[in-house]
Design a protein around this motif. Sequence first.
Motif, mmCIF file in Angstrom:
data_model
loop_
_atom_site.group_PDB
_atom_site.id
_atom_site.type_symbol
_atom_site.label_atom_id
_atom_site.label_comp_id
_atom_site.label_asym_id
_atom_site.label_seq_id
_atom_site.Cartn_x
_atom_site.Cartn_y
_atom_site.Cartn_z
ATOM 1 N N UNK A 7 -6.741 -7.219 -0.691
ATOM 2 C CA UNK A 7 -6.556 -6.651 0.646
ATOM 3 C C UNK A 7 -5.092 -6.314 0.900
ATOM 4 N N UNK A 8 -4.196 -7.193 0.472
ATOM 5 C CA UNK A 8 -2.770 -6.938 0.659
ATOM 6 C C UNK A 8 -2.357 -5.671 -0.084
ATOM 7 N N UNK A 9 -2.910 -5.478 -1.292
ATOM 8 C CA UNK A 9 -2.572 -4.275 -2.047
ATOM 9 C C UNK A 9 -3.106 -3.031 -1.338
ATOM 10 N N UNK A 10 -4.348 -3.096 -0.862
ATOM 11 C CA UNK A 10 -4.927 -1.948 -0.159
ATOM 12 C C UNK A 10 -4.089 -1.586 1.065
ATOM 13 N N UNK A 11 -3.662 -2.577 1.809
ATOM 14 C CA UNK A 11 -2.834 -2.302 2.985
ATOM 15 C C UNK A 11 -1.505 -1.685 2.583
ATOM 16 N N UNK A 12 -0.989 -2.085 1.429
ATOM 17 C CA UNK A 12 0.318 -1.586 0.993
ATOM 18 C C UNK A 12 0.273 -0.120 0.587
ATOM 19 N N UNK A 13 -0.907 0.391 0.246
ATOM 20 C CA UNK A 13 -1.010 1.796 -0.180
ATOM 21 C C UNK A 13 -1.729 2.650 0.861
ATOM 22 N N UNK A 14 -1.848 2.139 2.075
ATOM 23 C CA UNK A 14 -2.441 2.927 3.151
ATOM 24 C C UNK A 14 -1.541 4.108 3.475
ATOM 25 N N UNK A 15 -2.124 5.269 3.686
ATOM 26 C CA UNK A 15 -1.362 6.471 3.995
ATOM 27 C C UNK A 15 -0.917 6.504 5.445
ATOM 28 N N UNK A 47 -14.482 -8.724 4.987
ATOM 29 C CA UNK A 47 -13.624 -9.912 4.968
ATOM 30 C C UNK A 47 -13.204 -10.340 6.370
ATOM 31 N N UNK A 48 -13.864 -9.780 7.365
ATOM 32 C CA UNK A 48 -13.567 -10.179 8.735
ATOM 33 C C UNK A 48 -12.304 -9.559 9.304
ATOM 34 N N UNK A 49 -11.831 -8.489 8.687
ATOM 35 C CA UNK A 49 -10.631 -7.804 9.157
ATOM 36 C C UNK A 49 -11.040 -6.592 9.986
ATOM 37 N N UNK A 50 -10.487 -6.464 11.163
ATOM 38 C CA UNK A 50 -10.806 -5.338 12.037
ATOM 39 C C UNK A 50 -10.044 -4.102 11.562
ATOM 40 N N UNK A 51 -10.741 -3.074 11.078
ATOM 41 C CA UNK A 51 -10.037 -1.878 10.607
ATOM 42 C C UNK A 51 -9.159 -1.231 11.674
ATOM 43 N N UNK A 52 -9.559 -1.349 12.916
ATOM 44 C CA UNK A 52 -8.791 -0.732 13.994
ATOM 45 C C UNK A 52 -7.384 -1.329 14.097
ATOM 46 N N UNK A 53 -7.201 -2.529 13.554
ATOM 47 C CA UNK A 53 -5.913 -3.202 13.638
ATOM 48 C C UNK A 53 -5.087 -3.053 12.359
ATOM 49 N N UNK A 54 -5.621 -2.332 11.393
ATOM 50 C CA UNK A 54 -4.884 -2.087 10.141
ATOM 51 C C UNK A 54 -4.330 -0.677 10.223
ATOM 52 N N UNK A 55 -3.117 -0.538 10.672
ATOM 53 C CA UNK A 55 -2.578 0.795 10.938
ATOM 54 C C UNK A 55 -1.328 1.054 10.115
ATOM 55 N N UNK A 106 1.854 4.012 10.486
ATOM 56 C CA UNK A 106 2.351 5.139 11.282
ATOM 57 C C UNK A 106 1.618 5.294 12.597
ATOM 58 N N UNK A 107 1.079 4.187 13.110
ATOM 59 C CA UNK A 107 0.360 4.237 14.375
ATOM 60 C C UNK A 107 -1.060 4.731 14.259
ATOM 61 N N UNK A 108 -1.527 5.006 13.026
ATOM 62 C CA UNK A 108 -2.872 5.524 12.809
ATOM 63 C C UNK A 108 -3.726 4.490 12.073
ATOM 64 N N UNK A 109 -4.978 4.356 12.507
ATOM 65 C CA UNK A 109 -5.899 3.404 11.889
ATOM 66 C C UNK A 109 -6.825 4.118 10.914
ATOM 67 N N UNK A 110 -7.566 3.362 10.086
ATOM 68 C CA UNK A 110 -8.551 3.995 9.203
ATOM 69 C C UNK A 110 -9.575 4.823 9.965
#
Length: 398
Positions: free
Chosen positions: A130-138, A166-174, A176-180
């Motif tokens: 998950x940490x890796x996925x967050x690190x490569x988010x556009x 994994x119980x992570x809210x996608x709306x909170x994984x942003x 540049x101010x943009x979520x998935x």
Amino acid sequence: MNVLRRSAVTLAAVAVVGAAAVPSVAAGPSPSASPSLPSGLFGTSDPTYDGVWRQSLALLAQDTQGVTPAPSAVDWLSGQQCDDGAFAPFRASTATDCDARTPVDTNSTAAAVQALAALGGHDDAVDAALAWLKSVQNEDGGWGYSPGGASDANSTSVVIGALTATGTDPAKVSRGGESPYDALLAFALPCGQGDGAFAFQPDDDGKLTANADATAAGVLGALGKGLVTGPGEAAGDAECAGGGGRERAAANGAAYLTEALAKDGHLTSALAGAEDQPDYGNTADAVVALAAQGGAERAAEPLAWLEKNAGSWAKQSGPAAYAQLILAAHAAGADATDFGGTDLVKALNATGPSPAKKNEESDKESDDSPFGTWWYVGVFAVVGVGIGFLISNRKRQP
């Protein structure tokens, strides 16, 4: 999501002819190679481009059916992980860690996260992935197939599935101010232009074109669902309508899929230079999406078509195909052990290492007890007049 694996092959082919944005696969086996297959891997075909994907789907499908996967199958999947948390489609050797030439990707990583999270006991591996996925988010909030690649609907959706699994809210994984969700909705076509479909990604001119498989992925992503889902709440007729929000986008996507399936009961594969033919994998994905968005009844017709026609396709295609059908049956509340006369679970199990015995863990606990079986017999003999004991060791149900 059938197009994910196609994207992997396509991107790998592009890399071979020199596209710098895609990690080169020259260091790995070629598509025609036949690497020595480890005993824990499902299937016998070359796993170069789909090893982790098909393994993840197989383990998820087994889990939905209450089957405890073989430890060797789970160990193979977890052993494919790089030290930074990412997964490549296949690593023939894990003796050394991944480097810059290892073709890690978001799809393999997100699928592995969903499988390992479902099975439990792999928190460190899941957290690292998950940490890796967050690190490569556009910057637009989404993901492309390869890290740094342009976002697409399928990749963004499968990562959303990993987050919610994994119980992570996608709306909170942003980023540049943009979520998935923001990224995903950018691929949704309005009713007047694409009948509610999702595009895979914009073309070179920025134009969005309806894509059935991207739509199936987009419906699940917009709902915050992963690869495994049960029937959603029954909804009315599927119709495309105006309005914003991800629930509206999911409903519009379902309307598009319903229309696309109406003529023949299946989606069609349109490959350049080839005659159109049924697309079994994408139809299975559509069943999952329709059931998740509007209940089992909405997916009934394409599911019935799969039950009648998909058996030979799965037999030829292997574990990922069996897994897709099992996940479709699960989503629509159907019996995967009698799917058009085929026991999909038995067939899937036969493509990999034998599942663990259901009583293996409880037997081990009994064997490891410092008191032994006869101590329990003595206790029950003393206490047991008129008293019943029910000992249950139930496997977690999906």
